[in-house]
Design an enzyme around this catalytic site. Structure first.
Site, PDB file in Angstrom:
ATOM      1  CG  HIS A   1      -2.172  -0.751   1.071  1.00 38.27           C
ATOM      2  ND1 HIS A   1      -3.065  -0.498   0.052  1.00 38.27           N
ATOM      3  CD2 HIS A   1      -2.710  -1.764   1.807  1.00 38.27           C
ATOM      4  CE1 HIS A   1      -4.101  -1.329   0.161  1.00 38.27           C
ATOM      5  NE2 HIS A   1      -3.905  -2.113   1.213  1.00 38.27           N
TER       6      HIS A   1
ATOM      7  CB  CYS B   1      -1.796   3.907  -4.340  1.00 39.45           C
ATOM      8  SG  CYS B   1      -2.860   2.609  -5.004  1.00 39.45           S
TER       9      CYS B   1
END
Length: 325
Positions: free
Chosen positions: A95, A147
């Site tokens: 993440h 991301c």
């Protein structure tokens, strides 16, 4: 060997965070780094003993916490020698997030960060500090399949980014049944998780990180805003030799990267998979900018709405990826 007869070392830290059995679970991150490990062993001259892999599999003895990742990166930098031409490589799959920035003139007013398994965020400032500690004549290549990964090395020059011209390839989305999960954690989700651990009610993420991790918290959170700005200016001013940092990001700073699950259970990151495809289809040495542009083309053909970026010096943009032998 380099021109001075020194043996060139090839060192790597590979990190995959799937966050198992949590609401933030991903499925392809560990597969990404295991595939990359095989690639650098078979193609790029790395040795097993010079590769450190950190994953959050239940059986893993050393988990990819913020402190453990930074310690592994420091060990890698400490092994490098000035003038040796040593190749340092860091691959992260997991993440990513964005947090409020203290830096002036920041295009998105947010800083980029990766999210270790314990949520002890590592920011673009931490990676800038790491790059500035590299011995002269070495290089540090970072692939971040996460991301908001564009700009993860603070102040690194954009070579391929939001301003780059699109290749205008017509999408041809594969028909295989897939499940797409974003590798993004919104700031509020990170804040809520940390708050549940500290029991403190505040929107200042630094308060939570310092409470939980103390001196192991990131540089951004351990220094007051003005001191941090002064440090960043000092780090930039003292960097006299060619910047040794090379960042290949899975997407732009304002985009998300995809975690792809398929029917046979072999999940993967879209960007990591694109890199593997390009390398498998091209046996010869590739320039860094070629690799990123070709990975962009692969993702566009497959219908993914993310745009990998390259941040590095002009010289390193034209350098061979991982100095392929």
């Amino acid at each position: 060997m380099d021109q001075q007869g020194m043996v060139k070392k090839r060192l790597a830290v590979l990190v995959g965070c799937n966050y198992p059995n949590t609401r933030n679970e991903l499925h392809g991150c560990i597969n990404d780094v295991l595939a990359m490990k095989e690639t650098i062993l078979s193609r790029f001259g790395f040795k097993q003993d010079d590769i450190e892999v950190l994953t959050d599999e239940p059986e893993s003895k050393v988990k990819p916490t913020g402190a453990n990742i930074k310690a592994a990166l420091r060990r890698m930098v400490d092994k490098a020698q000035a003038g040796s031409g040593d190749i340092l490589f860091f691959h992260y799959s997991g993440h990513g997030t964005r947090i409020p920035s203290v830096k002036s003139a920041h295009p998105f007013k947010q800083d980029e960060a990766i999210v270790p398994c314990d949520f002890n965020l590592i920011t673009d400032v931490d990676f800038r500090e790491l790059v500035n500690q590299l011995p002269k004549g070495t290089s540090f290549t970072m692939i971040s399949d996460s991301c908001h990964s564009g700009g993860l090395i603070d102040k690194e020059k954009e070579q391929i980014g939001p301003s780059s011209v699109s290749s205008n390839i017509s999408p041809a989305i594969e028909t295989t049944n897939k499940t797409i999960t974003s590798r993004a954690l919104p700031f509020k989700a990170v804040l809520d998780h940390l708050s549940s651990l500290t029991g403190i009610t505040t929107s200042d993420i630094g308060t939570h990180l310092l409470e939980l991790f103390g001196r192991d918290a990131g540089l951004k959170f351990r220094l007051p805003a003005m001191d941090l700005m002064d440090l960043l200016e000092t780090m930039t001013a003292r960097e006299k030799h060619v910047d040794s940092g090379i960042l290949m990001s899975g997407c732009q700073a304002d985009e998300t990267s995809a975690d792809v699950g398929v029917g046979n259970g072999k999940a993967y990151g879209a960007f990591s998979n694109a890199i593997q495809r390009v390398l498998n289809e091209n046996e010869g040495a590739m320039k860094n900018k070629q690799l990123v542009m070709m990975a962009r083309d692969v993702l566009e053909r497959l219908g993914f709405h993310q745009h990998p970026c390259l941040y590095c010096s002009d010289q390193n943009a034209d350098a061979t990826f991982l100095s392929q032998p």
